[in-house]
Design an enzyme around this catalytic site. Sequence first.
Site, mmCIF file in Angstrom:
data_model
loop_
_atom_site.group_PDB
_atom_site.id
_atom_site.type_symbol
_atom_site.label_atom_id
_atom_site.label_comp_id
_atom_site.label_asym_id
_atom_site.label_seq_id
_atom_site.Cartn_x
_atom_site.Cartn_y
_atom_site.Cartn_z
ATOM 1 N N THR A 175 8.015 -39.539 -21.805
ATOM 2 C CA THR A 175 6.821 -38.865 -21.927
ATOM 3 C C THR A 175 6.621 -38.702 -23.419
ATOM 4 O O THR A 175 5.200 -39.050 -23.798
ATOM 5 C CB THR A 175 6.881 -37.405 -21.274
ATOM 6 O OG1 THR A 175 7.262 -37.658 -20.025
ATOM 7 C CG2 THR A 175 5.563 -36.833 -21.487
ATOM 8 N N HIS B 73 5.302 -42.105 -24.634
ATOM 9 C CA HIS B 73 3.975 -42.568 -24.204
ATOM 10 C C HIS B 73 2.981 -41.963 -25.093
ATOM 11 O O HIS B 73 2.192 -42.475 -25.546
ATOM 12 C CB HIS B 73 3.659 -42.131 -22.752
ATOM 13 C CG HIS B 73 4.689 -42.831 -21.793
ATOM 14 N ND1 HIS B 73 4.147 -44.272 -21.662
ATOM 15 C CD2 HIS B 73 5.589 -42.545 -20.871
ATOM 16 C CE1 HIS B 73 5.424 -44.547 -20.637
ATOM 17 N NE2 HIS B 73 6.003 -43.575 -20.266
#
Length: 342
Positions: free
Chosen positions: A40, A43
């Site tokens: 995450t 990203h």
Amino acid sequence: MWALVKTRPAAGLELCEVPRPEIGINDVLIQVRKTGICGTDLHIESWDPWAARTIRTPLILGHEFVGEIVEVGSNVSDFHPGDLVSGEGHVVCGRCRHCLAGRRHLCANSIGLGVGRDGAFAEYVALPMTNVWHHGPGIDEEVAAIFDPFGNAVHTALAFPVLGEDVLVSGAGPIGLMATAVVRHAGARFIVVSEPNAYRRELAGRMGATLVVDPLARDLHDVQAELGMVEGFDVALEMSGNAAALRSAIANMAHGGGVAILGIPTGEIPIDVNEIVFKMLTLRGIYGREMYETWYKMTVMLQSGLDIRPVITHRFPFREYEAAFAAARSGDSGKVIMNWQG
Ligand code: NAD
Ligand code: ZN
């Protein structure tokens, strides 16, 4: 305090000096010691379409951490300065049907630490007391730093009974690697780990896999034959987010098998529903951890001999965050830790 911040809606991160978080009466303030880098965070760092849709800047990243409590709100009685803690990264609403029924992991309104509110890539982080996990005695501090993804691994690995069963793990990223060790600890017979990256295949062997396979080089039916399996895998853990991996898992399941899906695909995945119907498969999505049953299971499995330390392959001081992110992105790594002390 120093914090790793997404300052504007574009690729990159900045190490900034920002004010320490303020705490409310039900919160605790934690001095962060170590953090783990998650997909995450990658990203958000690279500002991919998901991040552009989801993230409001400025934002302090990070949700995998261990730290020491330094201050508690006036309404907090169970936590004290000096306690070694980690945080559950989903801050739930407390008012929806599932929250009221004690099924907080099913809350539809949860806010992610380091996603929807300021996170733990900082010298201090504030959290509601209901999101704080007090570590039991004897828990290694680096392992404590990755309780969040370890919890994803445990939640998925224990979604179906594995004692005596043959288990397929698709994807040997940090979570697939930890899940391999968990299903070994929980008594699986064969554990086949499918992973295209050679560095991670080697790690999977150390985490307890019976056999590791490169899915680009070898079909799983062939692997079944080598192991003398006749009916297929009883349990599959989908931890890659890859379409071919999910299809291959479904094609290699035994009748009545269970497929626990943690991996997050980037798009839709066409699958042959006939296989699900005629093999009577159960497909189950897994998100986050159960609050706090998964956390309890993590602790007691570590206390009863489970060792996930080989998954931690890289360590950096927080000022070398660029090198840390590069190591995590390279794929030739397990879990990458950043140290926030000193
Ligand atoms: P990761 O990206 O490090 O690991 C995924 C692995 O899958 C990589 O090693 C990759 O080489 C491998 N892979 C690619 N194609 C494959 C194929 N065809 N067959 C088998 N393996 C293949 O991710 P991670 O941090 O270990 O997380 C695992 C997955 O879980 C990711 O998709 C992540 O986004 C997701 N995730 C979900 C949750 C949740 O709550 N549902 C939480 C955290 C992470
Ligand atoms: Zn809720």
